[in-house]
Write a protein that holds these residues in place. Structure first.
Motif, PDB file in Angstrom:
ATOM      1  N   GLU A  75      34.959  49.281  32.792  1.00 34.77           N
ATOM      2  CA  GLU A  75      35.321  47.926  32.377  1.00 34.77           C
ATOM      3  C   GLU A  75      36.811  47.832  32.066  1.00 34.77           C
ATOM      4  OE1 GLU A  75      32.866  46.648  29.135  1.00 34.77           O
ATOM      5  OE2 GLU A  75      31.014  46.938  30.259  1.00 34.77           O
ATOM      6  N   LEU A  76      37.366  48.863  31.430  1.00 33.61           N
ATOM      7  CA  LEU A  76      38.798  48.874  31.115  1.00 33.61           C
ATOM      8  C   LEU A  76      39.641  48.894  32.386  1.00 33.61           C
ATOM      9  CD1 LEU A  76      38.925  51.364  28.114  1.00 33.61           C
ATOM     10  CD2 LEU A  76      39.199  48.882  28.039  1.00 33.61           C
ATOM     11  N   ILE A  77      39.203  49.675  33.371  1.00 36.65           N
ATOM     12  CA  ILE A  77      39.934  49.731  34.643  1.00 36.65           C
ATOM     13  C   ILE A  77      39.882  48.382  35.348  1.00 36.65           C
ATOM     14  CG2 ILE A  77      39.924  50.761  36.949  1.00 36.65           C
ATOM     15  CD1 ILE A  77      39.102  53.404  35.592  1.00 36.65           C
ATOM     16  N   ALA A  78      38.713  47.750  35.359  1.00 34.28           N
ATOM     17  CA  ALA A  78      38.566  46.434  35.991  1.00 34.28           C
ATOM     18  C   ALA A  78      39.432  45.394  35.289  1.00 34.28           C
ATOM     19  CB  ALA A  78      37.107  46.006  35.979  1.00 34.28           C
ATOM     20  N   GLU A  79      39.453  45.435  33.963  1.00 31.55           N
ATOM     21  CA  GLU A  79      40.278  44.501  33.197  1.00 31.55           C
ATOM     22  C   GLU A  79      41.763  44.733  33.481  1.00 31.55           C
ATOM     23  OE1 GLU A  79      41.391  43.821  28.536  1.00 31.55           O
ATOM     24  OE2 GLU A  79      39.327  44.364  29.012  1.00 31.55           O
ATOM     25  N   GLY A  80      42.167  45.983  33.525  1.00 36.56           N
ATOM     26  CA  GLY A  80      43.563  46.308  33.818  1.00 36.56           C
ATOM     27  C   GLY A  80      43.975  45.898  35.212  1.00 36.56           C
ATOM     28  N   THR A  81      43.074  46.072  36.166  1.00 36.61           N
ATOM     29  CA  THR A  81      43.360  45.681  37.541  1.00 36.61           C
ATOM     30  C   THR A  81      43.568  44.181  37.647  1.00 36.61           C
ATOM     31  OG1 THR A  81      42.050  47.539  38.340  1.00 36.61           O
ATOM     32  CG2 THR A  81      42.493  45.788  39.915  1.00 36.61           C
TER      33      THR A  81
ATOM     34  N   SER B  97      48.075  39.710  38.233  1.00 34.64           N
ATOM     35  CA  SER B  97      48.831  38.531  37.841  1.00 34.64           C
ATOM     36  C   SER B  97      50.314  38.828  37.609  1.00 34.64           C
ATOM     37  CB  SER B  97      48.236  37.921  36.570  1.00 34.64           C
ATOM     38  OG  SER B  97      48.419  38.813  35.480  1.00 34.64           O
ATOM     39  N   VAL B  98      50.706  40.104  37.698  1.00 30.13           N
ATOM     40  CA  VAL B  98      52.106  40.478  37.496  1.00 30.13           C
ATOM     41  C   VAL B  98      52.874  40.235  38.786  1.00 30.13           C
ATOM     42  CG1 VAL B  98      53.659  42.411  37.005  1.00 30.13           C
ATOM     43  CG2 VAL B  98      51.508  42.199  35.767  1.00 30.13           C
ATOM     44  N   PRO B  99      53.959  39.470  38.735  1.00 30.05           N
ATOM     45  CA  PRO B  99      54.726  39.235  39.958  1.00 30.05           C
ATOM     46  C   PRO B  99      55.448  40.505  40.391  1.00 30.05           C
ATOM     47  CG  PRO B  99      55.833  38.257  38.077  1.00 30.05           C
ATOM     48  CD  PRO B  99      54.525  38.776  37.585  1.00 30.05           C
ATOM     49  N   SER B 100      55.511  40.685  41.684  1.00 29.87           N
ATOM     50  CA  SER B 100      56.220  41.843  42.227  1.00 29.87           C
ATOM     51  C   SER B 100      57.114  41.370  43.357  1.00 29.87           C
ATOM     52  CB  SER B 100      55.227  42.893  42.711  1.00 29.87           C
ATOM     53  OG  SER B 100      54.432  42.363  43.736  1.00 29.87           O
ATOM     54  N   GLY B 101      58.115  42.121  43.645  1.00 27.48           N
ATOM     55  CA  GLY B 101      59.048  41.744  44.700  1.00 27.48           C
ATOM     56  C   GLY B 101      58.495  42.070  46.061  1.00 27.48           C
ATOM     57  N   GLY B 102      59.264  41.783  47.065  1.00 27.64           N
ATOM     58  CA  GLY B 102      58.883  42.153  48.421  1.00 27.64           C
ATOM     59  C   GLY B 102      57.895  41.211  49.048  1.00 27.64           C
ATOM     60  N   ALA B 103      56.914  41.758  49.689  1.00 27.24           N
ATOM     61  CA  ALA B 103      55.972  40.987  50.494  1.00 27.24           C
ATOM     62  C   ALA B 103      55.157  40.003  49.664  1.00 27.24           C
ATOM     63  CB  ALA B 103      55.030  41.927  51.228  1.00 27.24           C
ATOM     64  N   ALA B 104      54.907  40.313  48.409  1.00 28.04           N
ATOM     65  CA  ALA B 104      54.096  39.415  47.584  1.00 28.04           C
ATOM     66  C   ALA B 104      54.827  38.101  47.326  1.00 28.04           C
ATOM     67  CB  ALA B 104      53.743  40.085  46.261  1.00 28.04           C
ATOM     68  N   ALA B 105      56.138  38.119  47.302  1.00 28.50           N
ATOM     69  CA  ALA B 105      56.899  36.908  47.026  1.00 28.50           C
ATOM     70  C   ALA B 105      56.965  35.992  48.241  1.00 28.50           C
ATOM     71  CB  ALA B 105      58.309  37.261  46.568  1.00 28.50           C
ATOM     72  N   ALA B 106      56.913  36.541  49.437  1.00 30.94           N
ATOM     73  CA  ALA B 106      57.059  35.742  50.653  1.00 30.94           C
ATOM     74  C   ALA B 106      55.941  34.714  50.834  1.00 30.94           C
ATOM     75  CB  ALA B 106      57.164  36.653  51.868  1.00 30.94           C
TER      76      ALA B 106
END
Length: 108
Positions: free
Chosen positions: A53-59, A64-73
């Motif tokens: 459950e902790l791993i699922a919650e962390g995932t 929801s954390v923004p990251s650079g690169g392909a995720a921003a496009a």
């Protein structure tokens, strides 16, 4: 991080509630001296919680954390493509200017 990794390895191995001595013993097998206070703190924070459950919650939080690169496009849509095209034009202009600056190459 190494304490958490050892704890997770022990849970994956079938020990549903590893004790501090278990984590210390595992770390000792690879030559790591464990700090008892850190292990006790980790054990206290994870006591009574399901690791899956902790791993699922962390995932889900990491998603929801923004990251650079392909995720921003994809989020930017066409603006990213336009910006990329402008950057490519500037690179080409800079290359042309550097070739024409003296009229000959270094080894001509």
């Amino acid at each position: 991080m190494k304490y958490l990794a050892a704890y997770l390895l022990l849970t994956i191995g079938g020990n549903t509630a590893p004790a501090a001595k278990d984590v210390s013993a595992l770390l000792a097998t690879v030559g790591i001296e464990a700090e008892a206070e850190r292990i006790e703190s980790l054990i206290a924070q994870l006591a009574g919680k399901d690791i899956n459950e902790l791993i699922a919650e962390g995932t889900s939080k990491l998603a929801s954390v923004p990251s650079g690169g392909a995720a921003a496009a994809p989020a930017a849509g066409g603006a990213a493509a336009a910006t990329e095209a402008k950057a490519e034009e500037k690179k080409e202009e800079a290359k042309e200017e550097s070739d024409d600056d003296m009229g000959f190459g270094l080894f001509d």
